[in-house]
Structure formats: structure tokens, C-alpha cells
Design a protein around this motif. Structure first.
Motif, short mmCIF file in Angstrom:
data_model
loop_
_atom_site.label_atom_id
_atom_site.label_comp_id
_atom_site.label_asym_id
_atom_site.label_seq_id
_atom_site.Cartn_x
_atom_site.Cartn_y
_atom_site.Cartn_z
N SER A 73 0.46 -1.15 0.05
CA SER A 73 -0.44 0.20 0.15
C SER A 73 0.76 1.62 -0.25
N TRP A 74 2.08 1.55 0.80
CA TRP A 74 2.48 2.25 0.75
C TRP A 74 3.44 2.69 -0.65
N GLU A 77 1.57 4.71 -2.66
CA GLU A 77 0.95 6.15 -2.39
C GLU A 77 2.71 6.65 -3.14
N ASP A 80 2.08 7.24 -7.21
CA ASP A 80 0.82 8.41 -6.91
C ASP A 80 2.01 9.81 -6.30
N LYS A 81 2.67 9.52 -5.36
CA LYS A 81 3.73 10.75 -5.07
C LYS A 81 4.37 11.24 -5.95
#
Length: 101
Positions: A73-74, A77, A80-81
Motif C-alpha cells: 500500500s505504501w 502511495e 502516486d506521489k
């Protein structure tokens, strides 16, 4: 950077496990050539901590599925960043190009 006594510079790496090594390699390859912002740095550090927890739990024979799910999940993320410029939508890339000009 935290200072260490001579000879203890790599002390925290003594127990570096396979998942931690793999996570550091993944982060290094993924972030290569990308500008890191504080949010992305936080995500990377969190991923390293989670991978350490994974290695510890795995060594004790405990369930690692939750930690692995959090690690994945990280990473999503982080993606996405820090999208690559080529991964941006063409209209967004054009706007960024105009803004830099």
C-alpha cells in the motif's frame, strides 16, 4: 544524519534482512532521477521500517501478511506521489512544460 562512534557506523544494519534489502533496492531504483519531496521521503522511510518488521516477524515464524499488505500500500502511495514524467497524462505534461518555460 545521526552521528555514530567510530566502528559503529553500520551498527543498525547488522540485522538487515532480505525484505529490507529488497525494499531499499526497490526504493533506490524507483526514486532514481526523481525529485524527492518530504512526503515521498516519509513514505520511503515507512517502507523501510515495515520491511524490517516483516523480516523480524518472518524470522519468528509469525504471520507477515498484514505487514506485506501495508508495504504494498505504501509503495502504491509512493507511485502516486512520484510519477515519471512519461507516465503523466499528455495534457498535464504539456502544462508542466509550459510552466517551466
Amino acid at each position: 544524519m545521526q552521528l555514530a562512534l567510530p566502528g559503529f557506523e553500520d551498527y543498525d544494519r547488522v540485522c538487515e534482512g532480505l525484505q529490507e534489502k529488497a525494499t531499499k533496492e526497490l526504493i533506490a531504483s524507483y526514486t532514481d532521477g526523481r525529485e524527492m519531496n518530504p512526503s515521498a521521503v516519509f513514505i520511503c522511510k515507512t517502507m523501510i521500517n515495515l520491511s524490517r518488521n516483516f523480516d523480524i516477524l518472518n524470522a519468528k515464524g509469525r504471520d507477515t501478511s498484514r505487514v506485506m499488505a501495508q508495504l504494498l500500500s505504501w509503495f502504491q502511495e509512493l507511485e502516486d506521489k512520484l510519477p515519471r514524467a512519461s507516465e503523466l497524462k499528455p495534457e498535464v505534461a504539456a502544462l508542466l512544460g509550459e510552466a517551466k518555460a
